[in-house]
Scaffold this motif. Sequence first.
Motif, short mmCIF file in Angstrom:
data_model
loop_
_atom_site.label_atom_id
_atom_site.label_comp_id
_atom_site.label_asym_id
_atom_site.label_seq_id
_atom_site.Cartn_x
_atom_site.Cartn_y
_atom_site.Cartn_z
N GLY A 141 0.82 -1.20 0.00
CA GLY A 141 0.00 0.00 0.00
C GLY A 141 0.85 1.25 0.00
O GLY A 141 2.05 1.20 -0.25
N LEU A 142 0.19 2.36 0.29
CA LEU A 142 0.84 3.67 0.34
C LEU A 142 1.02 4.07 1.79
O LEU A 142 0.07 4.02 2.58
CB LEU A 142 -0.01 4.70 -0.40
CG LEU A 142 0.43 6.16 -0.32
CD1 LEU A 142 1.79 6.34 -0.99
CD2 LEU A 142 -0.62 7.06 -0.96
N VAL A 143 2.22 4.49 2.15
CA VAL A 143 2.51 4.88 3.52
C VAL A 143 3.48 6.06 3.50
O VAL A 143 4.27 6.20 2.56
CB VAL A 143 3.09 3.70 4.32
CG1 VAL A 143 4.43 3.25 3.74
CG2 VAL A 143 3.20 4.00 5.79
N GLN A 144 3.41 6.88 4.51
CA GLN A 144 4.34 8.01 4.60
C GLN A 144 5.69 7.54 5.14
O GLN A 144 5.76 6.52 5.86
CB GLN A 144 3.77 9.08 5.51
CG GLN A 144 2.61 9.86 4.91
CD GLN A 144 2.20 11.05 5.77
OE1 GLN A 144 2.38 11.05 6.98
NE2 GLN A 144 1.65 12.07 5.12
N ALA A 145 6.71 8.28 4.82
CA ALA A 145 8.04 7.98 5.34
C ALA A 145 8.01 7.92 6.87
O ALA A 145 7.35 8.75 7.50
CB ALA A 145 9.05 9.03 4.87
N GLY A 146 8.69 6.92 7.40
CA GLY A 146 8.68 6.70 8.84
C GLY A 146 7.60 5.74 9.31
O GLY A 146 7.60 5.30 10.47
N GLY A 151 3.64 -10.45 -6.63
CA GLY A 151 4.13 -9.16 -6.17
C GLY A 151 3.05 -8.27 -5.58
O GLY A 151 1.87 -8.38 -5.93
N THR A 152 3.47 -7.39 -4.68
CA THR A 152 2.57 -6.40 -4.09
C THR A 152 3.30 -5.07 -4.03
O THR A 152 4.48 -5.01 -3.67
CB THR A 152 2.10 -6.85 -2.69
OG1 THR A 152 1.12 -5.93 -2.20
CG2 THR A 152 3.24 -6.96 -1.69
N GLN A 153 2.60 -4.01 -4.40
CA GLN A 153 3.23 -2.68 -4.50
C GLN A 153 3.33 -2.02 -3.13
O GLN A 153 2.33 -1.97 -2.39
CB GLN A 153 2.42 -1.78 -5.44
CG GLN A 153 2.94 -0.36 -5.55
CD GLN A 153 4.26 -0.28 -6.30
OE1 GLN A 153 4.40 -0.85 -7.37
NE2 GLN A 153 5.22 0.47 -5.75
N VAL A 154 4.49 -1.50 -2.83
CA VAL A 154 4.72 -0.68 -1.64
C VAL A 154 5.21 0.68 -2.10
O VAL A 154 6.21 0.76 -2.83
CB VAL A 154 5.75 -1.33 -0.70
CG1 VAL A 154 6.12 -0.37 0.43
CG2 VAL A 154 5.20 -2.63 -0.12
N THR A 155 4.51 1.72 -1.70
CA THR A 155 4.88 3.08 -2.07
C THR A 155 5.04 3.89 -0.80
O THR A 155 4.12 3.96 0.02
CB THR A 155 3.82 3.71 -2.97
OG1 THR A 155 3.64 2.91 -4.14
CG2 THR A 155 4.26 5.11 -3.39
N VAL A 156 6.22 4.50 -0.64
CA VAL A 156 6.52 5.31 0.53
C VAL A 156 6.66 6.76 0.08
O VAL A 156 7.55 7.08 -0.71
CB VAL A 156 7.80 4.83 1.24
CG1 VAL A 156 8.02 5.63 2.52
CG2 VAL A 156 7.72 3.34 1.54
N SER A 157 5.82 7.61 0.58
CA SER A 157 5.85 9.02 0.20
C SER A 157 6.71 9.82 1.18
O SER A 157 6.79 9.50 2.36
CB SER A 157 4.44 9.58 0.18
OG SER A 157 3.86 9.54 1.48
#
Length: 124
Positions: free
Chosen positions: A10-15, A117-123
Amino acid sequence: QVQLVESGGGLVQAGGSLRLSCAASGRTFSSYAMGWFRQAPGKERVFVAAITWRGGNTVYADSVKGRFTISRDGAKNTLYLQMNSLKPDDTAVYYCAARDYSGNYYYTREYGYWGQGTQVTVSS
């Protein structure tokens, strides 16, 4: 044959943190070890972490040591990757993989089975 299905990206913020799961089915009892790899856009697929299925011995890429933890639940035939202190550089598609023998855990060619595969997005 072994079938692997990842989830938890998923999408997660830095940290922040995420936990990936990989459900295994088929003749998993014979898998010697399982691992996680990741592939960023335009880059090669690289090793993240691996664990032996019976002994629980682990190995990590230097880039994730101290932040990621690989584990497995034998009763559920499930592999996990707990990812903490995520950075934008961790953004990638994460794949789980299984192998039938020991060797160099870093080599993708030594893994005979792969998930989708699974998408990891770090903003940032």
